[in-house]
Design a protein around this motif. Sequence first.
Motif, PDB file in Angstrom:
ATOM      1  N   LEU A 244       3.477 -25.271  14.931  1.00 37.18           N
ATOM      2  CA  LEU A 244       3.041 -26.223  15.950  1.00 37.18           C
ATOM      3  C   LEU A 244       1.603 -26.581  15.625  1.00 37.18           C
ATOM      4  CD1 LEU A 244       4.340 -25.018  19.418  1.00 37.18           C
ATOM      5  CD2 LEU A 244       4.367 -27.333  18.587  1.00 37.18           C
ATOM      6  N   ASP A 245       1.344 -27.880  15.565  1.00 36.04           N
ATOM      7  CA  ASP A 245      -0.017 -28.294  15.218  1.00 36.04           C
ATOM      8  C   ASP A 245      -0.615 -29.135  16.332  1.00 36.04           C
ATOM      9  OD1 ASP A 245       1.499 -30.560  14.948  1.00 36.04           O
ATOM     10  OD2 ASP A 245       0.947 -30.971  12.882  1.00 36.04           O
ATOM     11  N   ARG A 246      -1.678 -29.823  15.997  1.00 35.70           N
ATOM     12  CA  ARG A 246      -2.422 -30.646  16.957  1.00 35.70           C
ATOM     13  C   ARG A 246      -2.995 -29.793  18.081  1.00 35.70           C
ATOM     14  NH1 ARG A 246       1.194 -35.768  17.931  1.00 35.70           N
ATOM     15  NH2 ARG A 246      -0.625 -36.421  19.078  1.00 35.70           N
ATOM     16  N   VAL A 247      -3.605 -28.703  17.665  1.00 42.07           N
ATOM     17  CA  VAL A 247      -4.228 -27.764  18.599  1.00 42.07           C
ATOM     18  C   VAL A 247      -5.735 -27.982  18.565  1.00 42.07           C
ATOM     19  CG1 VAL A 247      -4.606 -25.327  19.105  1.00 42.07           C
ATOM     20  CG2 VAL A 247      -2.396 -26.084  18.213  1.00 42.07           C
ATOM     21  N   SER A 248      -6.323 -27.976  19.725  1.00 46.87           N
ATOM     22  CA  SER A 248      -7.779 -28.056  19.840  1.00 46.87           C
ATOM     23  C   SER A 248      -8.212 -26.929  20.775  1.00 46.87           C
ATOM     24  CB  SER A 248      -8.202 -29.433  20.369  1.00 46.87           C
ATOM     25  OG  SER A 248      -7.599 -29.680  21.617  1.00 46.87           O
ATOM     26  N   TYR A 249      -9.490 -26.860  21.015  1.00 44.93           N
ATOM     27  CA  TYR A 249     -10.034 -25.785  21.856  1.00 44.93           C
ATOM     28  C   TYR A 249     -10.933 -26.366  22.946  1.00 44.93           C
ATOM     29  CZ  TYR A 249      -8.241 -22.649  18.352  1.00 44.93           C
ATOM     30  OH  TYR A 249      -7.395 -21.971  17.513  1.00 44.93           O
TER      31      TYR A 249
ATOM     32  N   ARG B  50      -5.689 -25.720  23.407  1.00 44.51           N
ATOM     33  CA  ARG B  50      -5.006 -26.836  24.041  1.00 44.51           C
ATOM     34  C   ARG B  50      -4.123 -27.458  22.963  1.00 44.51           C
ATOM     35  NH1 ARG B  50      -6.773 -24.539  27.790  1.00 44.51           N
ATOM     36  NH2 ARG B  50      -8.248 -25.286  29.345  1.00 44.51           N
ATOM     37  N   ILE B  51      -2.962 -27.920  23.344  1.00 40.84           N
ATOM     38  CA  ILE B  51      -2.052 -28.509  22.374  1.00 40.84           C
ATOM     39  C   ILE B  51      -1.572 -29.856  22.888  1.00 40.84           C
ATOM     40  CG2 ILE B  51      -0.073 -27.250  23.312  1.00 40.84           C
ATOM     41  CD1 ILE B  51       0.906 -27.073  20.343  1.00 40.84           C
ATOM     42  N   GLN B  52      -1.452 -30.799  22.005  1.00 43.60           N
ATOM     43  CA  GLN B  52      -1.031 -32.141  22.381  1.00 43.60           C
ATOM     44  C   GLN B  52       0.407 -32.142  22.881  1.00 43.60           C
ATOM     45  OE1 GLN B  52      -2.877 -35.135  22.339  1.00 43.60           O
ATOM     46  NE2 GLN B  52      -4.446 -33.544  22.282  1.00 43.60           N
ATOM     47  N   ARG B  53       0.633 -32.808  23.996  1.00 46.74           N
ATOM     48  CA  ARG B  53       1.968 -32.910  24.589  1.00 46.74           C
ATOM     49  C   ARG B  53       2.974 -33.468  23.574  1.00 46.74           C
ATOM     50  NH1 ARG B  53       3.849 -32.646  29.550  1.00 46.74           N
ATOM     51  NH2 ARG B  53       1.775 -32.662  30.454  1.00 46.74           N
ATOM     52  N   ALA B  54       2.564 -34.461  22.790  1.00 46.19           N
ATOM     53  CA  ALA B  54       3.460 -35.063  21.798  1.00 46.19           C
ATOM     54  C   ALA B  54       3.928 -34.029  20.775  1.00 46.19           C
ATOM     55  CB  ALA B  54       2.776 -36.234  21.107  1.00 46.19           C
ATOM     56  N   ALA B  55       3.042 -33.125  20.378  1.00 38.40           N
ATOM     57  CA  ALA B  55       3.412 -32.089  19.413  1.00 38.40           C
ATOM     58  C   ALA B  55       4.419 -31.116  20.025  1.00 38.40           C
ATOM     59  CB  ALA B  55       2.169 -31.342  18.930  1.00 38.40           C
ATOM     60  N   VAL B  56       4.223 -30.785  21.290  1.00 38.78           N
ATOM     61  CA  VAL B  56       5.141 -29.867  21.983  1.00 38.78           C
ATOM     62  C   VAL B  56       6.513 -30.522  22.133  1.00 38.78           C
ATOM     63  CG1 VAL B  56       5.573 -28.610  24.124  1.00 38.78           C
ATOM     64  CG2 VAL B  56       3.246 -28.722  23.197  1.00 38.78           C
ATOM     65  N   LEU B  57       6.537 -31.785  22.533  1.00 35.90           N
ATOM     66  CA  LEU B  57       7.805 -32.491  22.706  1.00 35.90           C
ATOM     67  C   LEU B  57       8.525 -32.675  21.375  1.00 35.90           C
ATOM     68  CD1 LEU B  57       6.767 -35.118  25.399  1.00 35.90           C
ATOM     69  CD2 LEU B  57       8.102 -33.007  25.725  1.00 35.90           C
ATOM     70  N   ALA B  58       7.773 -32.940  20.307  1.00 33.34           N
ATOM     71  CA  ALA B  58       8.380 -33.078  18.978  1.00 33.34           C
ATOM     72  C   ALA B  58       8.984 -31.754  18.530  1.00 33.34           C
ATOM     73  CB  ALA B  58       7.339 -33.558  17.969  1.00 33.34           C
ATOM     74  N   TYR B  59       8.275 -30.653  18.777  1.00 32.86           N
ATOM     75  CA  TYR B  59       8.803 -29.331  18.421  1.00 32.86           C
ATOM     76  C   TYR B  59      10.073 -29.036  19.221  1.00 32.86           C
ATOM     77  CZ  TYR B  59       9.276 -24.366  17.712  1.00 32.86           C
ATOM     78  OH  TYR B  59       9.787 -23.131  17.403  1.00 32.86           O
ATOM     79  N   LYS B  60      10.058 -29.381  20.500  1.00 33.62           N
ATOM     80  CA  LYS B  60      11.222 -29.136  21.351  1.00 33.62           C
ATOM     81  C   LYS B  60      12.435 -29.916  20.840  1.00 33.62           C
ATOM     82  CE  LYS B  60      12.654 -29.092  26.175  1.00 33.62           C
ATOM     83  NZ  LYS B  60      12.228 -29.215  27.561  1.00 33.62           N
ATOM     84  N   GLU B  61      12.234 -31.157  20.488  1.00 33.42           N
ATOM     85  CA  GLU B  61      13.330 -31.990  19.971  1.00 33.42           C
ATOM     86  C   GLU B  61      13.858 -31.429  18.649  1.00 33.42           C
ATOM     87  OE1 GLU B  61      16.232 -34.706  19.991  1.00 33.42           O
ATOM     88  OE2 GLU B  61      14.845 -34.300  21.616  1.00 33.42           O
ATOM     89  N   GLN B  62      12.948 -31.049  17.763  1.00 40.19           N
ATOM     90  CA  GLN B  62      13.368 -30.487  16.477  1.00 40.19           C
ATOM     91  C   GLN B  62      14.132 -29.178  16.684  1.00 40.19           C
ATOM     92  OE1 GLN B  62      13.241 -32.024  13.483  1.00 40.19           O
ATOM     93  NE2 GLN B  62      14.540 -30.335  12.865  1.00 40.19           N
ATOM     94  N   SER B  63      13.713 -28.379  17.652  1.00 40.66           N
ATOM     95  CA  SER B  63      14.412 -27.126  17.952  1.00 40.66           C
ATOM     96  C   SER B  63      15.833 -27.395  18.433  1.00 40.66           C
ATOM     97  CB  SER B  63      13.662 -26.328  19.021  1.00 40.66           C
ATOM     98  OG  SER B  63      12.446 -25.864  18.516  1.00 40.66           O
ATOM     99  N   LYS B  64      16.007 -28.424  19.264  1.00 39.31           N
ATOM    100  CA  LYS B  64      17.342 -28.792  19.742  1.00 39.31           C
ATOM    101  C   LYS B  64      18.241 -29.184  18.576  1.00 39.31           C
ATOM    102  CE  LYS B  64      16.205 -30.542  24.337  1.00 39.31           C
ATOM    103  NZ  LYS B  64      16.195 -31.753  25.184  1.00 39.31           N
ATOM    104  N   ILE B  65      17.697 -29.960  17.649  1.00 35.62           N
ATOM    105  CA  ILE B  65      18.464 -30.401  16.482  1.00 35.62           C
ATOM    106  C   ILE B  65      18.859 -29.200  15.633  1.00 35.62           C
ATOM    107  CG2 ILE B  65      18.291 -31.688  14.315  1.00 35.62           C
ATOM    108  CD1 ILE B  65      16.491 -33.701  15.899  1.00 35.62           C
ATOM    109  N   THR B  66      17.913 -28.312  15.395  1.00 31.18           N
ATOM    110  CA  THR B  66      18.176 -27.115  14.596  1.00 31.18           C
ATOM    111  C   THR B  66      19.228 -26.234  15.263  1.00 31.18           C
ATOM    112  OG1 THR B  66      15.935 -27.170  13.710  1.00 31.18           O
ATOM    113  CG2 THR B  66      17.102 -25.076  13.551  1.00 31.18           C
ATOM    114  N   GLN B  67      19.117 -26.044  16.571  1.00 32.21           N
ATOM    115  CA  GLN B  67      20.095 -25.234  17.301  1.00 32.21           C
ATOM    116  C   GLN B  67      21.484 -25.854  17.231  1.00 32.21           C
ATOM    117  OE1 GLN B  67      18.457 -24.974  21.224  1.00 32.21           O
ATOM    118  NE2 GLN B  67      17.055 -23.319  20.701  1.00 32.21           N
ATOM    119  N   LYS B  68      21.554 -27.167  17.389  1.00 33.88           N
ATOM    120  CA  LYS B  68      22.847 -27.846  17.349  1.00 33.88           C
ATOM    121  C   LYS B  68      23.486 -27.689  15.976  1.00 33.88           C
ATOM    122  CE  LYS B  68      25.144 -32.106  18.612  1.00 33.88           C
ATOM    123  NZ  LYS B  68      25.017 -33.405  19.234  1.00 33.88           N
TER     124      LYS B  68
END
Length: 98
Positions: A39-44, A51-69
């Motif tokens: 997970l990237d796009r982390v700042s302090y 702090r992490i960008q919402r877009a990075a979290v949502l992208a990781y979540k979507e990729q995780s769903k694809i991988t799980q499927k």
Amino acid sequence: MGRKQNPDSDRDAMTISEAAKLLHVSRTYLNTLIDEGRLDRVSYSQGGHRRIQRAAVLAYKEQSKITQKRGLNRMVDASHRMRLYDRELEELPVRRKG
């Protein structure tokens, strides 16, 4: 990894707790994902909190769903090849309308 200061105008940054809740994981696990570079796009913050960008979290979540499927589909395919579903069906009771 260099520490970037989180600009005050950055409204899309989430706390680690918020991101962990969105991903349904623990904060410890989320920090591990960040430390491993998954997970990237982390700042302090000025206080040194991640702090992490919402877009990075949502992208990781979507990729995780694809991988799980994909993984579940491979398991189902393997079960079909091994005829495990046929065996399960043989053991199910048959309901007859009476």
